[in-house]
Design a protein around this motif. Structure first.
Motif, PDB file in Angstrom:
ATOM      1  N   ARG A 457     -26.269   4.781 130.237  1.00  0.00           N
ATOM      2  CA  ARG A 457     -26.084   6.195 130.578  1.00  0.00           C
ATOM      3  C   ARG A 457     -26.912   6.575 131.801  1.00  0.00           C
ATOM      4  NH1 ARG A 457     -26.661  10.063 125.487  1.00  0.00           N
ATOM      5  NH2 ARG A 457     -26.102  11.515 127.136  1.00  0.00           N
ATOM      6  N   LEU A 458     -28.111   6.002 131.887  1.00  0.00           N
ATOM      7  CA  LEU A 458     -28.984   6.310 133.021  1.00  0.00           C
ATOM      8  C   LEU A 458     -28.384   5.797 134.329  1.00  0.00           C
ATOM      9  CD1 LEU A 458     -31.754   7.318 134.085  1.00  0.00           C
ATOM     10  CD2 LEU A 458     -32.665   5.065 133.556  1.00  0.00           C
ATOM     11  N   LEU A 459     -27.602   4.720 134.256  1.00  0.00           N
ATOM     12  CA  LEU A 459     -27.079   4.079 135.468  1.00  0.00           C
ATOM     13  C   LEU A 459     -25.811   4.720 136.015  1.00  0.00           C
ATOM     14  CD1 LEU A 459     -27.484   0.332 134.492  1.00  0.00           C
ATOM     15  CD2 LEU A 459     -28.979   1.718 135.891  1.00  0.00           C
ATOM     16  N   LEU A 460     -25.230   5.649 135.278  1.00  0.00           N
ATOM     17  CA  LEU A 460     -23.917   6.147 135.671  1.00  0.00           C
ATOM     18  C   LEU A 460     -23.945   7.070 136.880  1.00  0.00           C
ATOM     19  CD1 LEU A 460     -22.219   6.730 132.221  1.00  0.00           C
ATOM     20  CD2 LEU A 460     -21.873   4.875 133.842  1.00  0.00           C
ATOM     21  N   GLU A 461     -25.091   7.669 137.169  1.00  0.00           N
ATOM     22  CA  GLU A 461     -25.188   8.546 138.327  1.00  0.00           C
ATOM     23  C   GLU A 461     -26.262   8.027 139.269  1.00  0.00           C
ATOM     24  OE1 GLU A 461     -25.818  12.549 137.198  1.00  0.00           O
ATOM     25  OE2 GLU A 461     -24.035  12.676 135.924  1.00  0.00           O
ATOM     26  N   PRO A 462     -26.019   8.107 140.584  1.00  0.00           N
ATOM     27  CA  PRO A 462     -27.028   7.635 141.541  1.00  0.00           C
ATOM     28  C   PRO A 462     -28.273   8.515 141.505  1.00  0.00           C
ATOM     29  CG  PRO A 462     -25.232   8.736 142.681  1.00  0.00           C
ATOM     30  CD  PRO A 462     -24.813   8.610 141.258  1.00  0.00           C
ATOM     31  N   VAL A 463     -29.434   7.884 141.477  1.00  0.00           N
ATOM     32  CA  VAL A 463     -30.706   8.615 141.474  1.00  0.00           C
ATOM     33  C   VAL A 463     -31.635   7.983 142.511  1.00  0.00           C
ATOM     34  CG1 VAL A 463     -30.505   9.258 139.043  1.00  0.00           C
ATOM     35  CG2 VAL A 463     -31.695   7.146 139.668  1.00  0.00           C
ATOM     36  N   ASN A 464     -32.611   8.747 142.968  1.00  0.00           N
ATOM     37  CA  ASN A 464     -33.599   8.179 143.896  1.00  0.00           C
ATOM     38  C   ASN A 464     -35.026   8.297 143.371  1.00  0.00           C
ATOM     39  OD1 ASN A 464     -34.045  10.945 144.366  1.00  0.00           O
ATOM     40  ND2 ASN A 464     -32.688  10.929 146.170  1.00  0.00           N
ATOM     41  N   LEU A 465     -35.186   8.887 142.168  1.00  0.00           N
ATOM     42  CA  LEU A 465     -36.492   8.904 141.501  1.00  0.00           C
ATOM     43  C   LEU A 465     -36.292   8.511 140.042  1.00  0.00           C
ATOM     44  CD1 LEU A 465     -39.507   9.458 141.231  1.00  0.00           C
ATOM     45  CD2 LEU A 465     -38.978  11.889 140.920  1.00  0.00           C
ATOM     46  N   LEU A 466     -36.775   7.332 139.702  1.00  0.00           N
ATOM     47  CA  LEU A 466     -36.689   6.844 138.322  1.00  0.00           C
ATOM     48  C   LEU A 466     -37.981   7.181 137.593  1.00  0.00           C
ATOM     49  CD1 LEU A 466     -35.205   3.234 138.428  1.00  0.00           C
ATOM     50  CD2 LEU A 466     -34.308   5.152 137.115  1.00  0.00           C
ATOM     51  N   ILE A 467     -37.868   7.804 136.420  1.00  0.00           N
ATOM     52  CA  ILE A 467     -39.030   8.035 135.569  1.00  0.00           C
ATOM     53  C   ILE A 467     -38.741   7.369 134.230  1.00  0.00           C
ATOM     54  CG2 ILE A 467     -40.515   9.742 134.482  1.00  0.00           C
ATOM     55  CD1 ILE A 467     -39.781  11.696 136.668  1.00  0.00           C
ATOM     56  N   LEU A 468     -39.433   6.290 133.953  1.00  0.00           N
ATOM     57  CA  LEU A 468     -39.160   5.479 132.764  1.00  0.00           C
ATOM     58  C   LEU A 468     -40.360   5.523 131.829  1.00  0.00           C
ATOM     59  CD1 LEU A 468     -37.625   2.377 134.591  1.00  0.00           C
ATOM     60  CD2 LEU A 468     -36.437   4.382 133.722  1.00  0.00           C
ATOM     61  N   ASP A 469     -40.188   6.123 130.665  1.00  0.00           N
ATOM     62  CA  ASP A 469     -41.255   6.240 129.678  1.00  0.00           C
ATOM     63  C   ASP A 469     -41.049   5.167 128.611  1.00  0.00           C
ATOM     64  OD1 ASP A 469     -43.342   7.050 128.131  1.00  0.00           O
ATOM     65  OD2 ASP A 469     -42.708   9.131 127.919  1.00  0.00           O
ATOM     66  N   GLU A 470     -41.861   4.130 128.649  1.00  0.00           N
ATOM     67  CA  GLU A 470     -41.764   2.976 127.756  1.00  0.00           C
ATOM     68  C   GLU A 470     -40.332   2.417 127.751  1.00  0.00           C
ATOM     69  OE1 GLU A 470     -44.252   1.570 126.744  1.00  0.00           O
ATOM     70  OE2 GLU A 470     -45.853   3.021 126.414  1.00  0.00           O
ATOM     71  N   PRO A 471     -39.828   1.956 128.904  1.00  0.00           N
ATOM     72  CA  PRO A 471     -38.432   1.507 128.977  1.00  0.00           C
ATOM     73  C   PRO A 471     -38.174   0.186 128.257  1.00  0.00           C
ATOM     74  CG  PRO A 471     -39.564   1.022 131.036  1.00  0.00           C
ATOM     75  CD  PRO A 471     -40.519   1.827 130.201  1.00  0.00           C
ATOM     76  N   THR A 472     -39.227  -0.591 127.986  1.00  0.00           N
ATOM     77  CA  THR A 472     -39.009  -1.927 127.416  1.00  0.00           C
ATOM     78  C   THR A 472     -39.019  -1.948 125.896  1.00  0.00           C
ATOM     79  OG1 THR A 472     -41.377  -2.449 127.527  1.00  0.00           O
ATOM     80  CG2 THR A 472     -40.040  -3.015 129.434  1.00  0.00           C
ATOM     81  N   ASN A 473     -39.325  -0.814 125.256  1.00  0.00           N
ATOM     82  CA  ASN A 473     -39.289  -0.800 123.790  1.00  0.00           C
ATOM     83  C   ASN A 473     -37.891  -1.190 123.308  1.00  0.00           C
ATOM     84  OD1 ASN A 473     -41.917  -0.030 123.675  1.00  0.00           O
ATOM     85  ND2 ASN A 473     -41.561   1.928 122.653  1.00  0.00           N
ATOM     86  N   HIS A 474     -37.824  -2.156 122.412  1.00  0.00           N
ATOM     87  CA  HIS A 474     -36.585  -2.647 121.793  1.00  0.00           C
ATOM     88  C   HIS A 474     -35.770  -3.562 122.713  1.00  0.00           C
ATOM     89  CE1 HIS A 474     -37.137  -0.167 118.259  1.00  0.00           C
ATOM     90  NE2 HIS A 474     -37.246   0.909 119.012  1.00  0.00           N
ATOM     91  N   LEU A 475     -36.178  -3.752 123.961  1.00  0.00           N
ATOM     92  CA  LEU A 475     -35.462  -4.704 124.806  1.00  0.00           C
ATOM     93  C   LEU A 475     -36.008  -6.099 124.548  1.00  0.00           C
ATOM     94  CD1 LEU A 475     -35.161  -2.993 128.325  1.00  0.00           C
ATOM     95  CD2 LEU A 475     -33.450  -3.115 126.510  1.00  0.00           C
ATOM     96  N   ASP A 476     -35.106  -7.086 124.492  1.00  0.00           N
ATOM     97  CA  ASP A 476     -35.597  -8.451 124.330  1.00  0.00           C
ATOM     98  C   ASP A 476     -36.149  -8.942 125.664  1.00  0.00           C
ATOM     99  OD1 ASP A 476     -33.346  -8.941 125.832  1.00  0.00           O
ATOM    100  OD2 ASP A 476     -32.265 -10.022 124.273  1.00  0.00           O
ATOM    101  N   MET A 477     -36.782 -10.124 125.648  1.00  0.00           N
ATOM    102  CA  MET A 477     -37.474 -10.584 126.851  1.00  0.00           C
ATOM    103  C   MET A 477     -36.535 -10.900 128.018  1.00  0.00           C
ATOM    104  SD  MET A 477     -40.773 -12.529 125.247  1.00  0.00           S
ATOM    105  CE  MET A 477     -40.150 -12.734 123.599  1.00  0.00           C
TER     106      MET A 477
END
Length: 654
Positions: A457-477
Motif C-alpha cells: 500500500r505504501l508503494l502505490l503512490e510516489p513519495v519523496n519522504l519516507l518515514i518508517l516506524d519499525e518497518p522490519t517487524n514481522h519481515l523475514d530476513m
C-alpha cells in the motif's frame, strides 16, 4: 527432550513440510528460520500441542514443561502488572497457602505428643524445605528483575494492565513465561515489541537460562547471539544445522555447492554409460559389457539438490518529484503529556536525500516526534515540512489497521488508482501473493504477510519522504535485505525508527539519539555512532552519560568532522574489548554509588546521634553511645573502601 518424527502438515494442495524429523535436546538454542509462510509459527504450535500435524509424531516427556509465546494472543485486563506476573508463580502461591494453614493448625493444637501432630510437623517441614528449594522466598525479586529487564519501571508495577498498549502487554506475557522457567521455551518473534535495551537483556537471559529454546525472529543480530543450532524450513523440508545462524548461512551455501558438484559428476557418468549402451547395443562382442552398464545404470540413486526458494519481495519505490532542499526542519520543538515532558529544545535539520535513524529506548519519544512530523499530535515550537514534500508513512501498527474482512486483492484494489490497477496481480505476485494467495482474507494472514501487504500500500503512490516506524517487524530476513536495498536506492529522504542494528548498518548516514528528554545528532552510520559513544551495543544508551564534545554539532556536516569521526573509529579498540571495559566500568560505578549511599546514610545517622547525645538526659545513655561508636567505626571502614573503589574506577576510565 522433545522428539519429532516424520512430521507432515497440509493446509491445501501443497504441504507446508514433509517428513520433518529432529530432536530438541537440553540447552539447545535453536533458530527456526525460513521465508514468511514457510511454516515456522505452525511448527511452534505443533511443538506446544496447540495444533495437530497431518502425519507424524511429536513425543514430549510427561514432566516436560513448555512455555510458548505466540505472535498474537488474547490478553487479560483485570489485574495490575505485578499481579499478572505473579500468576507465573501460581504453584508457589498455593504451596504458601498450604504452609500457612498447616502453621495455623500447629499453633492451635495442643496434642504435642500425638502421632498426628508429629506427622503434621514432618509434613510441614518437608513442604517448607521444598518451598525454600523452589526459591519461593525470592520470587518477588525475580518478578521485579524480569519486568525491569523488559523495560518496565517500578512505578508501572501497580498500574492496571489495561493502561498499557498491546506491545507492552505482550512484554508482560513474555515476563510470565520466563518466570515460569519451563524446560522448553518456544518464542515466536519475541523482539517485535522490545526496544534495543530489552532485546539485549533477553539475549543475556536466554544465554544464562537452563531451558532449551526454539525461537523465530527477524532480528539477525539477536538470533545469531542466542542460537547454537539452526533448523531451516526450505521448500517443504526441515534441514538441521548444528551451528548458529551466521555459520548456517555459510554452511548452507557450501552444502548446495557440494551437491551441485556431486550431481554434475553423477550426470556425467550417467551420460557416459548411456552413450556406451547406445553405441554397442547391437554388437555381440560387447553384449556382456552392455548388460553390466545397464545394471549399473539401474542402481544409480539420483543425487538430490536442495531447492533454492528464489521467490523474493522485489521492492522498488516509484519515481518521485524533487522535494525542497530541507524536507524537515525542527526549531525548539517540545512535546508534553500532562506534567511529563517527552522532549524539549529539539532543533534539527534533515536535508534532501539523507537517510537518518532515530534510536533510543522505548518511551524516549522516537515515535512521538514522527507523529509530530506527521501532524498527528499537537506540540510547541516550530516544525517546518519542506516544499513539494510527499510523505509515505509506515507506522508500527500499520499491519493491524488493515480491514480483516477484505481479501488481499481487494485491499490493494481499494487504494490503487489509474493504470496501476491493471498491474495489481503482477505487484501481488512480486510480493509472494501470486495465484490463490491473492484471494486470501486478511484475517487469515500471518504477521509477516500483513506487513508485506501494508508495505505494498505504501508503494502505490510516489513519495519523496519516507518515514518508517519499525518497518522490519514481522519481515523475514530475506525480505528485510530486499527492503534495505530498496531504501538505499531510494532517491528521496528517509527517516527510519528501528532497533535493528543489522538493518541500519550501511543504510543510514546520520543517527539521532533520543534520551533524557533531548535529541542529539551524530554523524556517520550506526556503528560509527556506537564507537563515538564508547559503547558496543545500543542497549547501553540508557546507562552511558553524554560527554561534552561527543555529539556532533546540530548544524553542519563538514568533511572535516566526518574525517575526525573516522580517525577516532580507526583508533578505537575492538567491540569485544570495549564491551568488556564498559562492563567493568559499570560494575565499578555501581559499587562506588552504593558505597557513597552507605556513607551518606551513616553520616546522617551520626549527625542525629550527635544531637541526641548533646542533650543532658541522653549523656549517659550507653545504647546511644555504643551505636555512635559502632557507626563511626563502620563509617571509617566504608570511607577506606570508597577510596579503593574510586581508584579502581579511575584506573578503568583513564
Amino acid at each position: 527432550m522433545i522428539s519429532v518424527e516424520g512430521l507432515k502438515v497440509e493446509f491445501g494442495v501443497k504441504p507446508l513440510f514433509v517428513d520433518a524429523s529432529f530432536v530438541i535436546n537440553d540447552r539447545d538454542r535453536i533458530a527456526l528460520v525460513g521465508k514468511n509462510g514457510a511454516g515456522k509459527s505452525t511448527m511452534l504450535k505443533i511443538l506446544c500441542g496447540q495444533q495437530k500435524a497431518t502425519e507424524g509424531n511429536v513425543s514430549v516427556p510427561a514432566d516436560c514443561r513448555i512455555g510458548y509465546l505466540p505472535q498474537v494472543m488474547i490478553l487479560q485486563d483485570d489485574t495490575t502488572v505485578r499481579q499478572e506476573a505473579q500468576k507465573a508463580f501460581a504453584d508457589i502461591t498455593k504451596m504458601k497457602e498450604r504452609l500457612d494453614r498447616m502453621n495455623q493448625e500447629l499453633a492451635e493444637r495442643t496434642d504435642y505428643e500425638s502421632e498426628s501432630y508429629l506427622a503434621l510437623i514432618e509434613k510441614y517441614t518437608t513442604e517448607h524445605e521444598r518451598y525454600i528449594m523452589m526459591g519461593a522466598e525470592n520470587y518477588e525479586a525475580e518478578i521485579e528483575r524480569t519486568l525491569t529487564g523488559l523495560g518496565f519501571v517500578r512505578s508501572d508495577f501497580e498500574r492496571p494492565t489495561s493502561e498499557f498498549s498491546g506491545g507492552w502487554r505482550m512484554r508482560i506475557e513474555l515476563a510470565k513465561i520466563l518466570l515460569q522457567k519451563p524446560d522448553v521455551l518456544l518464542l515466536d518473534e519475541p523482539t517485535n515489541h522490545l526496544d534495543i535495551e530489552s532485546i539485549q537483556w533477553l539475549e543475556q537471559f536466554l544465554a544464562q537460562s537452563s531451558s532449551a529454546v526454539v525461537l523465530v525472529s527477524h532480528d539477525r543480530a539477536f538470533i545469531n547471539n542466542v542460537s547454537n543450532r539452526t533448523l531451516e524450513i526450505l521448500c517443504g523440508k526441515v534441514i538441521d544445522y548444528k551451528v548458529k545462524y551466521n555459520e548456517y548461512v555459510v554452511l548452507r551455501k557450501e552444502r548446495r555447492e557440494q551437491q551441485m558438484r556431486a550431481y554434475e559428476n553423477q550426470q556425467k557418468e550417467v551420460a557416459e554409460m548411456k552413450a556406451f549402451i547406445e553405441r554397442f547395443r547391437y554388437q555381440a562382442t560387447k553384449a556382456v559389457q552392455v548388460q553390466q552398464k545397464i545394471k549399473q545404470l539401474e542402481k544409480v540413486v539420483p543425487i538430490e539438490i536442495d531447492e533454492v526458494d528464489n521467490s523474493a519481495m522485489h521492492l522498488k519505490f516509484p519515481p518521485c518529484l524533487r522535494s525542497g532542499d530541507y524536507p524537515v526542519i525542527c526549531d525548539e520543538v517540545r512535546k508534553d503529556y500532562g506534567a511529563h515532558t517527552v522532549f524539549d529544545h529539539v532543533t534539527l535539520t534533515i536535508k534532501r536525500g539523507e537517510k537518518v535513524a532515530f534510536v533510543g529506548k522505548n518511551g524516549e519519544g522516537k515515535s512521538t516526534l514522527v507523529k509530530c512530523i506527521m501532524s498527528e499530535i499537537p506540540f510547541t515550537g516550530e516544525l517546518k515540512i519542506g516544499h513539494n514534500i510527499q510523505i509515505g508513512y509506515f507506522a508500527q501498527n500499520q499491519a493491524q489497521l488493515l480491514d480483516e474482512n477484505l481479501t488481499v486483492f481487494q485491499t490493494i484494489d481499494n487504494v490503487a488508482k489509474g493504470d496501476i490497477r491493471l498491474r495489481i496481480k503482477d505487484i501481488l505476485g512480486a510480493f509472494m501473493f501470486g495465484g490463490e494467495e491473492s484471494d486470501k482474507k486478511v484475517k487469515v494472514l500471518s504477521g509477516g504477510e500483513r506487513s508485506r501487504l501494508a508495505m505494498i500500500r505504501l508503494l502505490l503512490e510516489p513519495v519523496n519522504l519516507l518515514i518508517l516506524d519499525e518497518p522490519t517487524n514481522h519481515l523475514d530476513m530475506p525480505s528485510k535485505d530486499v527492503l534495505k536495498e530498496a531504501i538505499k536506492a531510494f532517491d528521496g529522504t528517509a527517516i527510519i525508527v528501528s532497533h535493528d542494528r543489522e538493518f541500519l548498518d550501511g543504510l543510514v548516514t546520520k543517527v539521532y539519539e533520543f534520551g533524557g528528554g533531548k535529541v542529539r545528532e551524530h554523524l556517520g552510520g550506526i556503528y560509527d555512532f556506537l564507537q563515538s559513544k564508547k559503547i558496543s551495543e545500543l542497549n547501553e544508551l540508557g546507562r552511558e552519560q553524554s560527554i561534552p564534545g561527543k555529539a556532533a554539532p546540530i548544524t553542519g556536516t563538514s568533511v572535516e568532522q566526518q574525517a575526525i569521526v573516522q580517525q577516532a573509529a580507526d583508533k578505537a579498540m575492538s567491540y569485544a574489548e570495549r564491551k568488556e571495559q564498559q562492563k567493568r566500568k559499570n560494575r565499578a560505578e555501581k559499587a562506588v554509588k552504593e558505597s557513597e549511599a552507605k556513607i551518606e546514610k551513616m553520616e546522617a545517622r551520626l549527625k542525629e546521634l550527635d544531637e541526641l547525645l548533646m542533650k543532658p538526659e541522653n549523656a549517659s545513655d550507653m545504647v546511644l553511645v555504643t551505636e555512635y561508636t559502632q557507626t563511626k567505626q563502620a563509617l571509617d571502614e566504608e570511607v577506606e573502601r570508597w577510596e579503593k573503589l574510586s581508584e579502581e574506577l579511575e584506573s578503568i576510565i583513564y
